[in-house]
Design an enzyme around this catalytic site. Structure first.
Site, PDB file in Angstrom:
ATOM      1  N   HIS A  44     -20.726 -69.507  -7.774  1.00 42.61           N
ATOM      2  CA  HIS A  44     -19.303 -69.884  -7.737  1.00 42.61           C
ATOM      3  C   HIS A  44     -18.563 -68.816  -8.513  1.00 42.61           C
ATOM      4  CE1 HIS A  44     -15.601 -72.025  -7.583  1.00 42.61           C
ATOM      5  NE2 HIS A  44     -15.566 -72.228  -8.879  1.00 42.61           N
TER       6      HIS A  44
ATOM      7  N   ASP B 159     -15.374 -67.760  -9.712  1.00 43.41           N
ATOM      8  CA  ASP B 159     -13.954 -67.988 -10.004  1.00 43.41           C
ATOM      9  C   ASP B 159     -13.214 -66.670  -9.931  1.00 43.41           C
ATOM     10  OD1 ASP B 159     -13.519 -70.806 -10.644  1.00 43.41           O
ATOM     11  OD2 ASP B 159     -14.969 -70.464 -12.249  1.00 43.41           O
TER      12      ASP B 159
ATOM     13  N   ASP C 184     -14.758 -76.545  -5.911  1.00 41.44           N
ATOM     14  CA  ASP C 184     -14.203 -76.814  -7.243  1.00 41.44           C
ATOM     15  C   ASP C 184     -12.709 -77.090  -7.252  1.00 41.44           C
ATOM     16  OD1 ASP C 184     -14.626 -77.221  -9.952  1.00 41.44           O
ATOM     17  OD2 ASP C 184     -14.187 -75.148 -10.489  1.00 41.44           O
TER      18      ASP C 184
ATOM     19  N   HIS D  20      -7.828 -72.035  -7.135  1.00 46.21           N
ATOM     20  CA  HIS D  20      -7.572 -73.310  -7.809  1.00 46.21           C
ATOM     21  C   HIS D  20      -7.206 -73.159  -9.279  1.00 46.21           C
ATOM     22  CE1 HIS D  20     -11.878 -72.486  -8.118  1.00 46.21           C
ATOM     23  NE2 HIS D  20     -11.942 -73.271  -9.163  1.00 46.21           N
TER      24      HIS D  20
END
Length: 873
Positions: free
Chosen positions: A12, A14, A123, A327
């Site tokens: 993941h 970010d 997420d 996000h």
């Protein structure tokens, strides 16, 4: 029966967070070497690169020589990429932004061999109810996410997620997080891990995502799988992918669920993140509006005039915006250095988008036939006739002006005139040639413009006194138009609905309270002191005129300067403010413009609008629809006993409006950049819009609304002094009163309120009206005449976008039914001549045969249905 565990190796990544994208890029540069090595040497079978293309685009910009190597891995099915550009927020960015995000991601992935055809958002802080129809519009039939599903809706890990129009995606809900599978690497308790991922599974196939934030390749993955397989009975772990997992569960008996998922029953959801870093939300909203409702339609209009359609320029701006829609980025839960980069991207997108509008309006204006000095060309980029009072500036050699159209006088009002110099500037003003002075007039003009077209007005000299706005001063300040009267008297503000003859006293106030939360969540201090703020001590000036009336309040509010003062119930911090309330001619909105100078810390400020309605529900718009929400959560009193992760306060996201209504009364509050609301009061009659939150840490532990570990990084306090927003802040919102709630009409009313009217003046006195005005520009060889655009004028359907098609052979107009329970039919699009049209999906693929006509019947719309019409004229 033997159970099968699908081990999905992933990271993941970010895009940015407490670190900047620049800092994580260094790790990415080396991480992708390890990924390619592990896949090529068959140390692992499969790797999921987090479903987003922005990181790969950044990588290939620096390492273009690796493109073919990456493409081979994608084409072989070993490396899964896309479909997203960035992993978008789903609740506070517009639906068209989400579509652009997928368009960009899919296009980039296709250039490398293809994309993972799964809606993968592991997420995002909540799931919009519109995602199934967006996914289906792109040919996506499966989805994966983590947060937001309430236990009382379903405890199953797999289900069918439906939208109100019948769209459906087979969904895998990672209830323990995308990082749950790292236990495979570090834990010897195989039975416990399998038991964890078995809870809620609908069959014998289980999914185990092995990865985490910016996580490295687990070169020992196969070794650990073998260890587990030797320990477990009737369970087999295999290297797999989400495609294989969905194939395996496709025949399972699954429940069907609908709606949005923003519950904290099983994971943190951060239901007040919508007000973090309000300054970012404001900039995002401004650029989104300009791109969707001005720049893109104007490019379509310009191409018909002979100006090339620059999709690459639009894509550049959308990439900047979509990077800010990841996000964490959209939420504002980042370090100050990251938020500064986000601000810089917004500023760049703002400059590019307004320069694009400026260039196109000038190019069209200067390419018309029979140009005359001082002509004012006004544009309408919406597909319906626009009649409104607009604000503009014109530069002329004469001190007094009039406005004309085709020789007839046009109503206007002069706000102010200032004298400027056009010659070569000198140190001493007395050395400047008096002949080189000119006048800039700031005006209000009543204009009427056909759909997707422009109109020319003439600015002429007037020897008679200009029609100026006038001020009247008295102890009773009052303004009015055909719909409303607003009175400020004896420190009280009253609203009169003139058509209904109803008076609402003290309908507007403000509230300040403490905020001991963080960039993720609002949370009241353990000892709070909150209070209403009114206008009683402000100075007030009223201006009543034909085109615009306004009240201007100047004052100061005293509030607590920090948490400590709030505990002591002291209020030593002065907050200067100016509130302007405007009523425009023929406008159905009461417009509010608030400016404050915030110098306090750790507080939340809201505007309170009292409605006459007792409210059980609120109504607001979503990316492609509307939603009805209860004003109080049924578990507000027992959430701790149930083990929820945060208090389910009825604080909700909004895009452009929030509504309260009964069968005979509808109150709507529009906003430009305010994204959060709550209904408060004894009967929940008051709409509370969160103007901003001022907080000093990325994450804090043990909050009243969110007990336990800190969100973000639980091991370190990360100060965010910039998130205190100690600076000048601007807020724009409007109130509209109607008899009935009509969501499609409200969307149209919102655009008439929120969208400025582009214009250009033919003149050379002032070369600084815009930045690009200083540059020379060649007019088009083929002169431009006024062209009639298509007309879509509906109070039942919402206009969503007008863009050139993916194949560049025409243009697409997208509309949708915002009602979540009613069908719509009988609506049409009109053209000035015969057009070829085809209904297409969100990716541009035909879903109907091609027809020809000068009227396009849109057919029946299911509740919430989106339709895109590809037109070649």
């Amino acid at each position: 029966m033997q159970r099968k565990v699908h081990v999905i190796h992933h990271t993941h990544w970010d895009f940015e967070w407490y670190f900047t994208t620049n800092e994580s890029f260094v790790q990415l540069a080396y991480h992708l070497d390890e990924v390619m090595q592990a896949l090529e040497e068959e140390q692992i079978d499969y790797y999921l690169l987090d479903g987003q293309m922005s990181i790969l685009e950044d990588y290939l910009t620096s390492f273009p020589e690796q493109e073919e190597r990456l493409a081979q891995l994608v084409k072989s099915g070993k490396l899964a990429i896309g479909p997203w550009y960035t992993q978008t927020d789903e609740l506070i960015v517009r639906g068209e932004s989400i579509i652009r995000n997928l368009n960009l991601g899919m296009k980039l992935a296709e250039s490398l061999g293809g994309y993972m055809n799964i809606g993968y958002l592991p997420d995002s802080f909540g799931q919009s109810k519109d995602m199934p129809k967006i996914y289906n519009g792109f040919g996506i039939q499966q989805a994966v996410f983590w947060r937001g599903v309430p236990n009382e809706v379903t405890t199953k890990r797999e289900f069918h997620w439906n939208a109100e129009d019948g769209s459906r995606v087979l969904t895998s809900n990672i209830k323990n997080g995308y990082f749950v599978g790292v236990g495979l690497i570090y834990s010897e308790d195989a039975d416990s891990l399998v038991e964890t991922i078995s809870e809620g599974a609908t069959g014998e196939d289980l999914v185990l995502p092995v990865g985490g934030d910016q996580r490295y390749i687990d070169f020992n993955l196969r070794e650990r799988i073998e260890v587990y397989n030797q320990k477990l009975k009737n369970v087999e772990l295999i290297e797999s992918s989400y495609d294989r997992f969905f194939d395996a569960i496709s025949e399972n008996e699954l429940s069907v669920v609908e709606g949005e998922f923003i519950s904290s029953s099983v994971s943190k959801i951060h239901r007040s993140i919508y007000s973090s870093r309000y300054d970012h939300k404001y900039l995002n909203d401004k650029v989104e509006r300009r791109m969707i409702y001005q720049a893109e339609p104007l490019m379509v209009m310009a191409e018909k005039c002979g100006i090339p359609y620059k999709k690459g320029l639009l894509d550049r701006i959308w990439k900047l915006l979509n990077k800010n829609h990841a996000h964490d980025s959209a939420g504002g839960c980042n370090s100050d250095k990251t938020n500064q980069i986000i601000t810089d991207r917004f500023v760049e997108a703002d400059q590019l988008s307004y320069s694009l509008v400026d260039y196109l309006t000038r190019k069209i204006s200067e390419s018309r036939m029979n140009l005359s000095e001082n002509e004012l060309i006004v544009f309408n980029t919406l597909p319906w006739k626009n009649k409104k009072v607009m604000k503009c500036e014109v530069s002329t050699p004469f001190a007094a002006i009039s406005m004309e159209k085709d020789g007839s006088m046009v109503p206007f009002e002069l706000i102010r005139t200032r004298k400027e110099f056009s010659g070569s500037i000198r140190r001493e003003e007395t050395d400047q040639d008096p002949a080189n002075y000119y006048f800039i007039h700031e005006l209000l003009v009543e204009v009427e413009i056909p759909a997707l077209s422009f109109v020319t007005y003439q600015v002429v000299e007037n020897t008679v006194q200009n029609n100026k706005e006038s001020s009247k001063k008295s102890s009773r300040h009052s303004i009015e138009n055909a719909d409303y009267q607003i009175i400020f008297e004896a420190g009280e503000l009253s609203l009169i609905d003139r058509k209904e003859g109803t008076t609402y006293k003290n309908f507007l106030a403000f509230e300040d309270s403490g905020d001991e939360g963080d960039t993720y969540d609002y949370s009241p201090p353990y000892t709070d002191h909150s209070y209403r703020l009114d206008l009683a001590e402000a100075s007030c000036e009223a201006t009543q005129n034909t085109l615009r009336s306004k009240l201007v309040f100047n004052g100061e509010w005293n509030i607590a300067k920090d948490i400590q003062e709030r505990e002591w119930k002291k209020r030593t911090q002065v907050i200067p403010y100016q509130l302007t309330i405007e009523l425009m001619k023929n406008s159905h909105q009461i417009q509010f413009h608030l400016e404050i100078e915030n110098q306090a810390s750790d507080h939340r400020m809201r505007v309170l609008i009292d409605t006459p309605n007792k409210n059980d529900f609120s109504y607001t718009d979503t990316p492609f629809g509307t939603i009805k929400r209860a004003v109080v959560d049924r578990h507000i009193d027992d959430w701790r006993e149930l083990g929820w992760r945060e208090e389910p306060t009825a604080i909700f996201p909004m895009l452009t409006y929030v509504n309260s209504h009964t069968p005979t009364s509808s109150w709507t509050v529009f906003s430009k950049g305010i994204k959060e609301y709550q209904f408060v009061g004894e009967d929940f009659q008051t709409i509370a819009l969160t103007l901003f939150r001022s907080v000093g840490y990325l994450g804090r532990p043990d909050l009243l609304r969110r007990p336990g570990i800190a969100s973000g990084n639980e091991f370190k306090y990360i100060p965010t002094p910039d998130s205190q927003l100690k600076k000048k802040l601007t807020f724009k919102f409007a109130l509209q009163l109607d008899k009935n709630y009509q969501p499609a009409k409200l969307s149209k009313d919102y655009l008439n309120y929120a969208m400025s009217t582009p214009y250009y003046q033919i003149q050379e006195l002032n070369r600084f009206t815009t930045t690009l005005k200083y540059f020379v520009s060649n007019p088009l060889k083929n002169k431009v005449a006024v062209q009639e655009g298509i007309v879509f004028d509906s109070d039942k359907l919402v206009f969503s976008s007008l863009v050139k098609t993916m194949d560049e052979a025409g243009f697409d107009i997208r509309v949708y039914n915002p009602d979540f329970c009613q069908e719509v039919n009988g609506e049409i699009i009109k053209g000035s001549h015969e057009m070829s049209y085809t209904f297409v999906d969100l990716k541009g693929n035909a879903v109907s045969s091609t027809e020809k006509n000068d009227i396009i019947p849109l057919g029946t719309f299911k509740p919430g249905e989106i339709k895109t019409i590809h037109i070649v004229d």
